[in-house]
Design a protein around this motif. Structure first.
Motif, mmCIF file in Angstrom:
data_model
loop_
_atom_site.group_PDB
_atom_site.id
_atom_site.type_symbol
_atom_site.label_atom_id
_atom_site.label_comp_id
_atom_site.label_asym_id
_atom_site.label_seq_id
_atom_site.Cartn_x
_atom_site.Cartn_y
_atom_site.Cartn_z
ATOM 1 N N VAL A 7 -69.457 66.907 35.699
ATOM 2 C CA VAL A 7 -69.174 67.117 37.141
ATOM 3 C C VAL A 7 -70.720 67.328 37.585
ATOM 4 O O VAL A 7 -70.861 66.999 39.043
ATOM 5 C CB VAL A 7 -68.246 67.920 37.483
ATOM 6 N N GLU A 8 -71.414 68.443 37.363
ATOM 7 C CA GLU A 8 -72.594 68.731 38.049
ATOM 8 C C GLU A 8 -73.577 67.537 37.874
ATOM 9 O O GLU A 8 -74.432 67.399 38.741
ATOM 10 C CB GLU A 8 -73.139 69.827 37.280
ATOM 11 N N ALA A 9 -73.559 66.641 36.723
ATOM 12 C CA ALA A 9 -74.493 65.741 36.745
ATOM 13 C C ALA A 9 -74.178 64.600 38.002
ATOM 14 O O ALA A 9 -75.054 63.982 38.526
ATOM 15 C CB ALA A 9 -74.268 64.988 35.336
ATOM 16 N N ALA A 10 -72.915 64.439 38.166
ATOM 17 C CA ALA A 10 -72.281 63.410 39.064
ATOM 18 C C ALA A 10 -72.702 64.105 40.701
ATOM 19 O O ALA A 10 -73.016 63.188 41.395
ATOM 20 C CB ALA A 10 -70.813 63.263 39.274
ATOM 21 N N GLN A 11 -72.626 65.412 40.814
ATOM 22 C CA GLN A 11 -73.060 65.943 41.977
ATOM 23 C C GLN A 11 -74.523 65.835 42.267
ATOM 24 O O GLN A 11 -75.069 65.739 43.318
ATOM 25 C CB GLN A 11 -72.643 67.441 41.902
ATOM 26 N N SER A 12 -75.447 66.067 41.082
ATOM 27 C CA SER A 12 -76.992 66.006 41.306
ATOM 28 C C SER A 12 -77.338 64.537 41.741
ATOM 29 O O SER A 12 -78.470 64.339 42.139
ATOM 30 C CB SER A 12 -77.352 66.383 40.042
ATOM 31 N N MET A 13 -76.302 63.607 41.319
ATOM 32 C CA MET A 13 -76.794 62.272 41.426
ATOM 33 C C MET A 13 -76.190 61.710 43.129
ATOM 34 O O MET A 13 -76.258 60.554 43.542
ATOM 35 C CB MET A 13 -76.225 61.219 40.537
ATOM 36 N N GLY A 14 -75.353 62.658 43.881
ATOM 37 C CA GLY A 14 -75.365 62.537 45.207
ATOM 38 C C GLY A 14 -73.731 61.928 45.252
ATOM 39 O O GLY A 14 -73.461 61.632 46.196
ATOM 40 N N ALA A 15 -72.894 62.059 44.077
ATOM 41 C CA ALA A 15 -71.582 61.310 44.096
ATOM 42 C C ALA A 15 -70.828 62.355 45.361
ATOM 43 O O ALA A 15 -70.887 63.639 45.061
ATOM 44 C CB ALA A 15 -71.082 61.517 42.956
ATOM 45 N N GLY A 16 -70.123 61.846 45.995
ATOM 46 C CA GLY A 16 -69.011 62.493 46.991
ATOM 47 C C GLY A 16 -67.676 63.004 46.078
ATOM 48 O O GLY A 16 -67.689 62.736 44.948
ATOM 49 N N THR A 17 -67.060 63.815 46.933
ATOM 50 C CA THR A 17 -65.717 64.329 46.330
ATOM 51 C C THR A 17 -64.949 63.360 45.851
ATOM 52 O O THR A 17 -64.450 63.593 44.692
ATOM 53 C CB THR A 17 -64.987 65.318 47.536
ATOM 54 N N PHE A 18 -64.405 62.274 46.294
ATOM 55 C CA PHE A 18 -63.485 61.268 46.099
ATOM 56 C C PHE A 18 -64.179 60.577 44.882
ATOM 57 O O PHE A 18 -63.410 60.186 43.975
ATOM 58 C CB PHE A 18 -63.251 60.331 47.275
ATOM 59 N N THR A 19 -65.481 60.252 44.980
ATOM 60 C CA THR A 19 -66.265 59.581 43.660
ATOM 61 C C THR A 19 -65.959 60.402 42.417
ATOM 62 O O THR A 19 -65.659 59.821 41.354
ATOM 63 C CB THR A 19 -67.453 59.250 43.926
#
Length: 219
Positions: free
Chosen positions: A121-133
């Motif tokens: 999850v942290e990796a996805a957030q670091s790449m700018g992914a939004g909540t829905f994504t």
């Protein structure tokens, strides 16, 4: 003596039981899946913590899960009558089955999502992914094996609830077991009904576990 009429009645019972179980599972997931997602997301360790929303959904789920199914079946009869037009039969039983299944499914979804490695999850957030994504492409994808195992558990539980509904004329094998096996002392019909219920549970259990193993990319 066993007759062709009894065979036909049993086949109809299997059909009605499958109808109630599968439809209730479908509707249960339509309600329970978003319920579980919101619980997991708004938890204090979730990606969008919100104590108020989490507490409301948590309390509602706990209350609904605390009500025995037979009592819930009676309590929601006005709702069942308003939706279906009657309170007995397999179609009517789908309503209380869905309401009983939804919070149970929600809890399983919440548990499955919380099992996802937080590092992903942290990796996805670091790449700018939004909540829905993150929910759609990370949490649900990573938790798919656990979710599928939960589907298998849910189907078995709902199947058991559908048999309990036979006490009040809910239709299916449970209704046959009560009306003929219990009230009319037809032991053979009772035994056959129970055996068929066990077979159905085993079939769903086997199919669900095999599918979950195939989808588990960790192996």
């Amino acid at each position: 003596m066993w007759t062709s009429d009894l065979t036909l009645m049993m086949l109809e019972g299997v059909r009605d039981t499958l109808l109630m179980t599968l439809m209730s599972t479908l509707f249960g997931y339509l309600l329970g899946l978003p319920w579980g997602i919101v619980l997991a997301v708004t938890d204090k360790s979730g990606i969008r913590p919100n104590a108020v929303i989490y507490k409301i959904l948590d309390v509602v789920a706990n209350i609904m899960r605390s009500i025995p199914f037979l009592i819930l079946l009676i309590l929601v009869m006005p709702i069942t009558r308003a939706i279906v037009g009657k309170t007995t039969g397999s179609a009517a039983t789908i309503v209380p089955l869905t309401l009983a299944a939804a919070p149970f499914i929600g809890r399983m979804i919440e548990s499955s999502i919380k099992e996802v490695d937080h590092g992903v999850v942290e990796a996805a957030q670091s790449m700018g992914a939004g909540t829905f994504t993150i929910i759609w492409k990370v949490l649900l994808v990573e938790a798919r094996t656990s979710i599928l195992v939960g589907v298998t558990i849910a189907i078995g539980t709902i199947l058991g609830y559908s048999a309990m509904a036979g006490v009040v004329g809910g239709g299916g094998l449970g209704d046959i077991a009560m009306r003929y096996g219990y009230y009319r002392y037809e032991t053979l019909i009772m035994i056959v009904s129970v055996v068929l219920l066990v077979i159905l549970v085993q079939i769903f259990q086997t199919l669900g576990m095999r599918l979950s193993v195939r989808l588990d990319k960790r192996k």
